[in-house]
Design an enzyme around this catalytic site. Structure first.
Site, PDB file in Angstrom:
ATOM      1  N   TRP A 135       0.820  -1.218   0.000  1.00 55.50           N
ATOM      2  CA  TRP A 135       0.000   0.000   0.000  1.00 55.50           C
ATOM      3  C   TRP A 135       0.855   1.269   0.000  1.00 55.50           C
ATOM      4  O   TRP A 135       1.842   1.365   0.732  1.00 55.50           O
ATOM      5  CB  TRP A 135      -0.883   0.020   1.258  1.00 55.50           C
ATOM      6  CG  TRP A 135      -1.551   1.339   1.469  1.00 55.50           C
ATOM      7  CD1 TRP A 135      -1.055   2.411   2.166  1.00 55.50           C
ATOM      8  CD2 TRP A 135      -2.815   1.750   0.962  1.00 55.50           C
ATOM      9  NE1 TRP A 135      -1.946   3.456   2.123  1.00 55.50           N
ATOM     10  CE2 TRP A 135      -3.043   3.079   1.386  1.00 55.50           C
ATOM     11  CE3 TRP A 135      -3.801   1.123   0.180  1.00 55.50           C
ATOM     12  CZ2 TRP A 135      -4.197   3.785   1.068  1.00 55.50           C
ATOM     13  CZ3 TRP A 135      -4.956   1.837  -0.129  1.00 55.50           C
ATOM     14  CH2 TRP A 135      -5.141   3.145   0.319  1.00 55.50           C
ATOM     15  N   MET A 136       0.402   2.275  -0.778  1.00 57.41           N
ATOM     16  CA  MET A 136       1.031   3.606  -0.745  1.00 57.41           C
ATOM     17  C   MET A 136      -0.085   4.643  -0.718  1.00 57.41           C
ATOM     18  O   MET A 136      -1.133   4.434  -1.312  1.00 57.41           O
ATOM     19  CB  MET A 136       1.884   3.788  -1.999  1.00 57.41           C
ATOM     20  CG  MET A 136       2.354   5.217  -2.238  1.00 57.41           C
ATOM     21  SD  MET A 136       3.463   5.358  -3.673  1.00 57.41           S
ATOM     22  CE  MET A 136       2.330   5.065  -5.018  1.00 57.41           C
ATOM     23  N   ASP A 138      -0.186   9.221   0.413  1.00 57.54           N
ATOM     24  CA  ASP A 138       0.295  10.583   0.103  1.00 57.54           C
ATOM     25  C   ASP A 138       1.785  10.678  -0.232  1.00 57.54           C
ATOM     26  O   ASP A 138       2.620  10.068   0.448  1.00 57.54           O
ATOM     27  CB  ASP A 138       0.104  11.512   1.312  1.00 57.54           C
ATOM     28  CG  ASP A 138      -1.208  11.330   2.030  1.00 57.54           C
ATOM     29  OD1 ASP A 138      -2.047  10.551   1.582  1.00 57.54           O
ATOM     30  OD2 ASP A 138      -1.368  11.972   3.083  1.00 57.54           O
ATOM     31  N   GLN A 154       3.701   7.837   2.007  1.00 57.68           N
ATOM     32  CA  GLN A 154       3.006   7.062   3.034  1.00 57.68           C
ATOM     33  C   GLN A 154       2.929   5.617   2.552  1.00 57.68           C
ATOM     34  O   GLN A 154       2.439   5.337   1.450  1.00 57.68           O
ATOM     35  CB  GLN A 154       1.597   7.624   3.242  1.00 57.68           C
ATOM     36  CG  GLN A 154       1.581   9.058   3.753  1.00 57.68           C
ATOM     37  CD  GLN A 154       1.796   9.132   5.244  1.00 57.68           C
ATOM     38  OE1 GLN A 154       0.873   8.910   6.016  1.00 57.68           O
ATOM     39  NE2 GLN A 154       3.017   9.459   5.668  1.00 57.68           N
ATOM     40  N   TRP A 162      -4.333   0.319   3.899  1.00 57.26           N
ATOM     41  CA  TRP A 162      -3.764   1.383   4.721  1.00 57.26           C
ATOM     42  C   TRP A 162      -3.566   0.908   6.161  1.00 57.26           C
ATOM     43  O   TRP A 162      -4.391   0.206   6.721  1.00 57.26           O
ATOM     44  CB  TRP A 162      -4.693   2.595   4.690  1.00 57.26           C
ATOM     45  CG  TRP A 162      -4.145   3.779   5.418  1.00 57.26           C
ATOM     46  CD1 TRP A 162      -3.308   4.730   4.914  1.00 57.26           C
ATOM     47  CD2 TRP A 162      -4.392   4.134   6.780  1.00 57.26           C
ATOM     48  NE1 TRP A 162      -3.017   5.655   5.877  1.00 57.26           N
ATOM     49  CE2 TRP A 162      -3.664   5.321   7.032  1.00 57.26           C
ATOM     50  CE3 TRP A 162      -5.132   3.572   7.809  1.00 57.26           C
ATOM     51  CZ2 TRP A 162      -3.672   5.957   8.269  1.00 57.26           C
ATOM     52  CZ3 TRP A 162      -5.144   4.199   9.052  1.00 57.26           C
ATOM     53  CH2 TRP A 162      -4.421   5.386   9.267  1.00 57.26           C
ATOM     54  N   TRP A 197       2.894  10.033   9.748  1.00 59.06           N
ATOM     55  CA  TRP A 197       1.992  10.561   8.723  1.00 59.06           C
ATOM     56  C   TRP A 197       2.648  11.678   7.915  1.00 59.06           C
ATOM     57  O   TRP A 197       3.844  11.933   8.025  1.00 59.06           O
ATOM     58  CB  TRP A 197       0.687  11.004   9.391  1.00 59.06           C
ATOM     59  CG  TRP A 197      -0.161   9.816   9.809  1.00 59.06           C
ATOM     60  CD1 TRP A 197       0.158   8.496   9.722  1.00 59.06           C
ATOM     61  CD2 TRP A 197      -1.466   9.870  10.375  1.00 59.06           C
ATOM     62  NE1 TRP A 197      -0.872   7.727  10.186  1.00 59.06           N
ATOM     63  CE2 TRP A 197      -1.886   8.535  10.592  1.00 59.06           C
ATOM     64  CE3 TRP A 197      -2.342  10.907  10.717  1.00 59.06           C
ATOM     65  CZ2 TRP A 197      -3.136   8.229  11.129  1.00 59.06           C
ATOM     66  CZ3 TRP A 197      -3.582  10.600  11.257  1.00 59.06           C
ATOM     67  CH2 TRP A 197      -3.972   9.272  11.453  1.00 59.06           C
ATOM     68  N   ASP A 359     -11.211  16.269   3.473  1.00 61.67           N
ATOM     69  CA  ASP A 359     -11.512  14.989   4.104  1.00 61.67           C
ATOM     70  C   ASP A 359     -12.933  14.531   3.742  1.00 61.67           C
ATOM     71  O   ASP A 359     -13.196  13.345   3.571  1.00 61.67           O
ATOM     72  CB  ASP A 359     -11.401  15.199   5.627  1.00 61.67           C
ATOM     73  CG  ASP A 359     -11.261  13.905   6.388  1.00 61.67           C
ATOM     74  OD1 ASP A 359     -11.177  12.859   5.757  1.00 61.67           O
ATOM     75  OD2 ASP A 359     -11.249  13.962   7.629  1.00 61.67           O
TER      76      ASP A 359
HETATM   77  N1  DQQ Z   1      -2.897  10.727   4.897  1.00 65.42           N
HETATM   78  C1  DQQ Z   1      -3.908  11.748   5.012  1.00 65.42           C
HETATM   79  C2  DQQ Z   1      -3.216  12.773   5.837  1.00 65.42           C
HETATM   80  C3  DQQ Z   1      -2.496  11.954   6.837  1.00 65.42           C
HETATM   81  C4  DQQ Z   1      -2.038  10.771   6.046  1.00 65.42           C
HETATM   82  C5  DQQ Z   1      -4.388  12.216   3.683  1.00 65.42           C
HETATM   83  C6  DQQ Z   1      -2.158   9.467   6.789  1.00 65.42           C
HETATM   84  O1  DQQ Z   1      -4.095  13.688   6.431  1.00 65.42           O
HETATM   85  O2  DQQ Z   1      -1.403  12.648   7.405  1.00 65.42           O
HETATM   86  O3  DQQ Z   1      -4.577  11.155   2.801  1.00 65.42           O
HETATM   87  O4  DQQ Z   1      -1.752   8.390   5.978  1.00 65.42           O
END
Ligand code: DQQ
Length: 664
Positions: A135-136, A138, A154, A162, A197, A359
């Site tokens: 998984w990937m 941001d 990420q 995730w 994060w 979000d």
């Molecule tokens: N991904 C979110 C961010 C957070 C990160 C946005 C967590 O807000 O820091 O996709 O994986």
């Protein structure tokens, strides 16, 4: 800002170290009371869940469903990972998800598509960035350092979904060919135990590299942390040290412990000799907000009074980005600006772009405006097009993006996370999830003065191999023309269209209220559209992804041009999300319609009118794969003869990304 006036919607008990002095000290009594209430509510919900689980089983060990017992069945909702951890949804929503295929759901769910290995293997891209597996999400801390572009991201090293978020790391000489490096940061401290994060890099004038990132603590609260490279002279920046002072920032009073994340790159403010950073959040009334801090050493921070910006109704702002663009006509407009350069160059020739990842709907919205450092405010040029209610970077699948200034080529480059729109089940089968968009240069559009221009970085053109050129192709109303491309799975396409003048002049009024997303897509015929290309299509067109223009004409004579992607027939599989997406694109007097399309197995990215409007789609054909993949021109408009004035299609090489090796 007086943070105490902000009411938290999801305050959590702080069980970690006490807040540092000043603005962030102390938890108001009201918060303690609401925490008690929350704990009580959580206990009630937990008991109900236990009872529900007892009644229905967990879905894996349950006996086969008894259809006659359907009315007494307690159905489980799909288990969603992000929100329960205090971050946005990370599943695509495509049914069925991994953990939702319970006995009870199976009645409502279509059977999962019988994906074969050949189909799934074909979905891996040839020239987009993706880790070898898992998984990937941001992009994080992109930067240029000693001849290398760095991309952190990420990453879940253990799974295709995730969770367990760490920082993956890769380097490139050209933003196109990547070499994978060991993980840069893992969740190993109380202040980032639930995840390392998203964060951003700042390069100080001394060359020192500062990395600020959000840690999700052992209690899943969000704090900001500092990391620096252990050996800044290492061009690969392989090893990172987390500061002993971490966390360097806690949520200020009134901000929810789970509503405080994703620090921006810092910008220098000469007026008080400090560095400023912005962090996105929301208040208790669902107003999206941006909080600014000032610092001299990146360890101690002071809350700057007021809010940089707020937009009612937009909810939590993730991954805020804030950067200047050159807005005066002239050669500077063709170059990016360093994040800190604006102060020196402030004036009518500079605008600031504010971007937030929403979000609520998981789209990246931006607006162009003016920044006043003295009052700590940013105002959009056009309030009707404010952040969250106006322009998006991309009208398809594109989220959590981040820009950086590339001093080597004096440009601003945008990265964006492109998630999957298939099911988790399919992701598990294929062993990976998510891509990064092709990096895009970002400029202010000095012609329209109302939008940015996003364009694939020029290095992408080095992947172009053999090409086919066409010109003056007449596409009659209702026709589909094959483009006879032998390997249409990796393409770079540039097309320029024109509508035969008489058709345009004779159309008095057409489709005034047209909207890509609510339309029937490429199959719905209007006077002046749809027309464009079908990519990732098979010979008999049972699978096709349409990239098309659609022109509407108002009674006042004004034309409104739409650019859309129609994913509805992109795959015969039914366990994926298929939509029609897109928006309007400004077309100025005398301009022809133009679009550039990058096709790479399971991704299609379109850039209309030089990048004024962009769309990204993930598609998963089952038949239009390997050598069966074709491309076509089409015109489904009833009243228009369309001419493809020029059309160039390049087959694209693969980048063959691999682990870093000193041999290469
Ligand atoms: N991904 C979110 C961010 C957070 C990160 C946005 C967590 O807000 O820091 O996709 O994986």
């Amino acid at each position: 800002m007086d943070g105490r006036h902000l009411e938290s919607s999801s305050s959590l008990p702080f069980s970690y170290a006490p807040l540092p002095s000043g603005a962030a000290a102390g938890v108001p009594a009201e918060r303690h009371r609401s925490n008690t209430r929350l704990l009580f509510l959580a206990a009630v919900v937990f008991c109900l869940l236990v009872l529900a689980a007892f009644l229905s089983g967990d879905g894996r060990d349950a006996p086969p469903p008894d259809p006659s017992a359907a009315s007494s069945h307690v159905a489980f909702r799909p288990v969603s990972r992000g929100p329960s951890d205090g971050v946005s949804e990370k599943t695509s929503g495509a049914f069925p998800t991994l953990l939702s295929a319970t006995a009870g759901d199976s009645a409502a769910a279509p059977p999962p598509y019988p994906w074969t290995n050949a189909m799934l293997e074909w979905q891996r891209t040839g020239f987009h960035f993706q880790p070898p597996k898992n998984w990937m999400n941001d992009p994080n801390g992109p930067m240029w350092h000693k001849g290398w572009y760095h991309l952190f991201y990420q990453y879940n090293p253990d799974s295709v979904v995730w969770g367990n978020i760490t920082w993956g790391h890769a380097v490139s000489r050209d933003l196109v060919h990547w070499e994978h490096l060991p993980l840069a940061m893992v969740p190993d401290r109380w202040y980032d135990l639930s995840g390392v994060w998203t964060g951003s890099a700042t390069i100080l004038p001394t060359g020192q590299i500062i990395m600020l990132y959000t840690g999700s603590t052992n209690e899943s609260a969000q704090v900001q942390n500092l990391a620096v490279p252990v050996d800044p002279s290492d061009p690969l920046l392989k090893t990172w040290a987390k500061s002993d002072s971490n966390p360097v920032l806690f949520p200020p009073p009134g901000i929810g412990a789970r509503d405080f994340r994703d620090p921006t790159t810092a910008w220098y403010d000469p007026s008080d000799d400090t560095w400023k950073i912005a962090i996105g959040s929301k208040d208790g009334s669902h107003v999206g907000i941006v909080i600014v801090y000032r610092t001299r050493d990146f360890v101690s921070y002071e809350l700057v009074p007021g809010l940089l910006h707020r937009v009612p109704g937009t909810g939590m702002w993730e991954c805020v980005d804030f950067f200047p663009v050159a807005a005066a006509e002239g050669p500077e407009a063709a170059e990016g600006m360093d994040t800190s350069a604006a102060a020196a160059a402030a004036g009518p020739g500079v605008r600031h772009v504010l971007k937030a990842s929403m979000d609520d709907d998981r789209h990246d919205y931006y607006a162009i405006g003016t920044y006043d450092a003295e009052t700590n405010t940013w105002r959009p040029e056009d309030e009707r097009m404010d952040v969250g209610i106006g322009l998006r970077y991309d009208w398809g699948k594109f989220y959590a993006s981040k820009t950086f200034y590339d001093p080597a080529r004096r440009r601003r480059v945008l990265w964006g996370w492109i998630g999957e729109t298939d099911s988790e089940r399919a992701d598990v089968l294929k062993g990976w999830a998510s891509l990064q968009a092709i990096p895009r240069t970002v400029l202010f559009d000095t012609k329209t003065r109302s939008n940015l221009l996003q364009w694939p970085v020029e290095e992408v053109e080095r992947l172009r191999m053999s090409s086919k050129n066409f010109s003056g192709i007449v596409i009659d109303s209702g026709s589909v023309l094959s483009l006879n491309i032998t390997r249409a799975t990796q393409l770079d396409i540039e097309a320029v269209f024109e509508i035969e003048g008489e058709a345009l002049a004779m159309t008095v009024e057409a489709d005034v209220g047209y909207n890509c997303s609510t339309s029937g897509g490429a199959a719905e015929r209007g006077m002046l559209g749809p027309f464009g290309l079908l990519v990732l299509a098979n010979e008999r067109l049972s699978e096709q992804t349409a990239v098309y223009f659609y022109i509407a004409r108002g009674t006042d004579g004004n034309l409104r041009t739409h650019i859309c992607h129609d994913e509805l027939r992109s795959s015969r599989a039914n366990d994926i999300i298929k939509r029609v997406v897109g928006s309007t694109v400004p077309v100025l007097d005398g301009e022809r319609l133009s679009v550039r399309i990058l096709v790479d197995h399971s991704i299609v990215e379109s850039f209309a009118q030089g990048g004024r409007t962009c769309i990204t789609s993930r598609v998963y054909p089952t038949e239009a794969i390997y050598s069966a993949t074709k491309a076509f021109l089409f015109n489904n408009g009833t009243g228009a003869l369309v001419i493809a004035r020029s059309l160039t299609i390049w087959e694209m090489d693969s980048t063959f990304d691999h682990p870093y090796s000193t041999q290469v």
